[in-house]
Design an enzyme around this catalytic site. Sequence first.
Site, PDB file in Angstrom:
ATOM      1  N   GLU A  38      -7.430   2.298   0.065  1.00  0.00           N
ATOM      2  CA  GLU A  38      -7.178   3.622  -0.504  1.00  0.00           C
ATOM      3  C   GLU A  38      -8.519   4.136  -1.013  1.00  0.00           C
ATOM      4  O   GLU A  38      -9.195   3.443  -1.780  1.00  0.00           O
ATOM      5  CB  GLU A  38      -6.173   3.518  -1.663  1.00  0.00           C
ATOM      6  CG  GLU A  38      -5.839   4.887  -2.208  1.00  0.00           C
ATOM      7  CD  GLU A  38      -4.828   4.897  -3.349  1.00  0.00           C
ATOM      8  OE1 GLU A  38      -4.326   3.815  -3.727  1.00  0.00           O
ATOM      9  OE2 GLU A  38      -4.566   6.001  -3.854  1.00  0.00           O
ATOM     10  N   ARG A 263      -4.222 -12.833  -3.122  1.00  0.00           N
ATOM     11  CA  ARG A 263      -5.441 -12.057  -3.319  1.00  0.00           C
ATOM     12  C   ARG A 263      -6.496 -12.921  -3.988  1.00  0.00           C
ATOM     13  O   ARG A 263      -6.191 -13.935  -4.621  1.00  0.00           O
ATOM     14  CB  ARG A 263      -5.174 -10.796  -4.132  1.00  0.00           C
ATOM     15  CG  ARG A 263      -4.681 -11.017  -5.541  1.00  0.00           C
ATOM     16  CD  ARG A 263      -4.688  -9.711  -6.354  1.00  0.00           C
ATOM     17  NE  ARG A 263      -4.175  -8.576  -5.612  1.00  0.00           N
ATOM     18  CZ  ARG A 263      -4.780  -7.383  -5.542  1.00  0.00           C
ATOM     19  NH1 ARG A 263      -5.913  -7.177  -6.161  1.00  0.00           N
ATOM     20  NH2 ARG A 263      -4.247  -6.397  -4.881  1.00  0.00           N
ATOM     21  N   LYS A 273      -9.433  -2.001  -9.062  1.00  0.00           N
ATOM     22  CA  LYS A 273     -10.210  -0.758  -9.072  1.00  0.00           C
ATOM     23  C   LYS A 273     -10.015   0.004 -10.379  1.00  0.00           C
ATOM     24  O   LYS A 273     -10.945   0.625 -10.870  1.00  0.00           O
ATOM     25  CB  LYS A 273      -9.810   0.107  -7.873  1.00  0.00           C
ATOM     26  CG  LYS A 273     -10.562  -0.282  -6.625  1.00  0.00           C
ATOM     27  CD  LYS A 273     -10.230   0.628  -5.467  1.00  0.00           C
ATOM     28  CE  LYS A 273      -8.906   0.243  -4.872  1.00  0.00           C
ATOM     29  NZ  LYS A 273      -8.620   0.942  -3.610  1.00  0.00           N
TER      30      LYS A 273
HETATM   31  P1  ATP Z   1      -7.042  -2.979  -6.497  1.00  0.00           P
HETATM   32  O1  ATP Z   1      -5.948  -3.890  -6.942  1.00  0.00           O
HETATM   33  O2  ATP Z   1      -8.402  -3.522  -6.699  1.00  0.00           O
HETATM   34  O3  ATP Z   1      -6.905  -1.601  -7.012  1.00  0.00           O
HETATM   35  P2  ATP Z   1      -5.831  -2.257  -4.067  1.00  0.00           P
HETATM   36  O4  ATP Z   1      -4.995  -3.273  -3.421  1.00  0.00           O
HETATM   37  O5  ATP Z   1      -5.130  -1.158  -4.761  1.00  0.00           O
HETATM   38  O6  ATP Z   1      -6.912  -2.959  -4.936  1.00  0.00           O
HETATM   39  P3  ATP Z   1      -6.584  -1.027  -1.639  1.00  0.00           P
HETATM   40  O7  ATP Z   1      -7.648  -0.055  -1.381  1.00  0.00           O
HETATM   41  O8  ATP Z   1      -5.181  -0.586  -1.499  1.00  0.00           O
HETATM   42  O9  ATP Z   1      -6.835  -1.590  -3.079  1.00  0.00           O
HETATM   43  O10 ATP Z   1      -6.835  -2.354  -0.809  1.00  0.00           O
HETATM   44  C1  ATP Z   1      -7.107  -2.401   0.551  1.00  0.00           C
HETATM   45  C2  ATP Z   1      -6.748  -3.768   1.050  1.00  0.00           C
HETATM   46  O11 ATP Z   1      -7.501  -4.761   0.372  1.00  0.00           O
HETATM   47  C3  ATP Z   1      -5.300  -4.095   0.831  1.00  0.00           C
HETATM   48  O12 ATP Z   1      -4.768  -4.644   2.012  1.00  0.00           O
HETATM   49  C4  ATP Z   1      -5.316  -5.093  -0.288  1.00  0.00           C
HETATM   50  O13 ATP Z   1      -4.242  -5.983  -0.182  1.00  0.00           O
HETATM   51  C5  ATP Z   1      -6.653  -5.778  -0.098  1.00  0.00           C
HETATM   52  N1  ATP Z   1      -7.136  -6.305  -1.367  1.00  0.00           N
HETATM   53  C6  ATP Z   1      -7.327  -5.642  -2.529  1.00  0.00           C
HETATM   54  N2  ATP Z   1      -7.722  -6.466  -3.506  1.00  0.00           N
HETATM   55  C7  ATP Z   1      -7.804  -7.698  -2.957  1.00  0.00           C
HETATM   56  C8  ATP Z   1      -8.140  -8.996  -3.455  1.00  0.00           C
HETATM   57  N3  ATP Z   1      -8.499  -9.180  -4.741  1.00  0.00           N
HETATM   58  N4  ATP Z   1      -8.108 -10.035  -2.595  1.00  0.00           N
HETATM   59  C9  ATP Z   1      -7.767  -9.858  -1.310  1.00  0.00           C
HETATM   60  N5  ATP Z   1      -7.422  -8.678  -0.787  1.00  0.00           N
HETATM   61  C10 ATP Z   1      -7.434  -7.605  -1.592  1.00  0.00           C
HETATM   62 MG    MG Z   2      -3.494  -0.415  -3.090  1.00  0.00          MG
END
Ligand code: ATP
Ligand code: MG
Length: 561
Positions: A38, A263, A273
């Site tokens: 995102e 994760r 984020k």
């Molecule tokens: P955050 O929790 O940091 O806000 P998010 O999941 O909302 O992260 P996205 O931009 O939606 O952020 O993530 C893109 C991809 O990265 C998704 O498939 C998510 O599952 C993966 N991702 C995010 N954080 C991690 C992590 N700590 N370890 C592994 N994969 C991750």
């Molecule tokens: Mg997300």
Amino acid sequence: MDNHNTENINSNFIKEIITNDLLINSKKETITTRFPPEPNGYLHIGHAKSITLNFGLAEEFNGICNLRFDDTNPTKENMIYVDSIKKDIEWMGWNWHNNLYFASDYFPKLFEFAVTLIKSEKAYVDDLTQEQIREYRGTLINPGIESPYRERSVEENLNLFKEMKDGKYEEGSKVLRAKIDMQSGNLNMRDPVLYRIIHAEHHRTQNKWCIYPMYDFAHGQCDSIEKVTHSICTLEFEDHRELYDWILDKLNIHHPKQIEFARLNLSFTVLSKRKLMKLVDEKHVEGWDDPRMPTLSGLRRRGYTADSIKNFCTKIGVAKRQNTIDISLLEHSLREDLNKKSQRALAVLNPIKVTIENYPDGQIEYIEAVNNPENPNKGHRQVPFTKELYIDKNDFMVDPPRKFNRLTLGSEVRLKYAYFITCKKIIHNPETGEIDELICTYDPNSKGGQSPDGRKVRGTIHWVSKPEAIKTQVRIYNPLFLKEKPDESTDFTLDINPNSIEILNNCYIEPSLSATKPGDIFQFERLGYFCADSKYSKDNNLVFNRAVSLKDSWSKINQIK
Ligand code: ATP
Ligand code: MG
């Protein structure tokens, strides 16, 4: 290597699933995965794990990995993040070729899907407020209550949904919900919201839309449109899989397989984020690319290489259960990579002046130094030696403990690549009492640091020529958090280390580094790996970030005093 609990990526469970799927389905020759960020912040090391996994699997199975921006919330997203995300993925060495997509490109198609669900009585427009919807949803113990608007006719729903799209309604006044089961044991199945009204300009579609799909509605359908075969996501989406499958089944469209993995959590680090944004907004750090940040832009600026991050992500593997990886493993990967690659240099961070009293005044002698002992092809360079030198303060002690094998009054040490010197006299500053200068002698027969007669010295220390060295600033980073799991605190900002950065303004590097460009990385011998800062380094004014110390001193908290 440190004793970490790692699982080898070569045997991860996702690969096994894919291999089986390809075996069973002989029509499918390969796979399509996707990385779906995102664009509401910068990528962090957790994303690197997902990137390495998705792009890595596609590479290994000769498939495709799409880069798809999940841009379904106009209030939080913008193009700056889109650009930074692309830059970071390219820096990691991955290529999405022509497979760049945006969920917003599918808005018309997603709208059609919603209409299809309404027509088959699988979705309805609801007028309950957000709060009422939450209340009616019930809990794990109590079943939910059906909305009074749940039985609207298909025609009425189609009309209302169209009017929502046409901007007739205020934000929050109506939503589109799936009609599933308010008694379901899975809360995600209790008539989840599919679309909401947001009157905000979108960074790509501008004001064309005022209804936006929820993650659960957009994600699976985007996967399906792109003919993704394996939709790999993190564990928090495990409970959403039932809904993912339900919508795809009801629409009867291409159905990818969702697979969840744990994760990445990293000790002494926050990886969300929202929290990283708070660090930036509240100015606990200087920006998303502050070298203390676990963002890819921060790590890059600090001196992390793409290879070191890739190796780290491969080493930690893919697990099905939550765990926290020790941050020293990330540092270990960097040391391992830079030890092989980096040019060595002599630098003094906390200088103390040394005068070699028996060395000719004004003489400059060039001493041969090894560029990289790990790679003899990198050859040698010449380092100037003069009567006046600098050595590091902590390589001298007036009153040393027994095992101190550096310089003390009356003792002899080797100056790396140069000569044996003996300290004869300490000159103190009459006002402060601090040591101003060390008067030493050298043995002219020990050139190259070779013993002239078989006598041994206690140690080898680094040095630079006082008149020839270049003055620089060096920034030493300590952990940003004092607690191992700052994520578990009610207010993680209270765990911020007040001494996460030390700025040393009086540092000296050998003159061969005069052509250093931002981003260049060196091993300063005996001190660690240092990267020329890409923001603060100016032509005649270099600023170095310490990427990582030479040895793992995490337990002691790295400090050069
Ligand atoms: P955050 O929790 O940091 O806000 P998010 O999941 O909302 O992260 P996205 O931009 O939606 O952020 O993530 C893109 C991809 O990265 C998704 O498939 C998510 O599952 C993966 N991702 C995010 N954080 C991690 C992590 N700590 N370890 C592994 N994969 C991750
Ligand atoms: Mg997300």
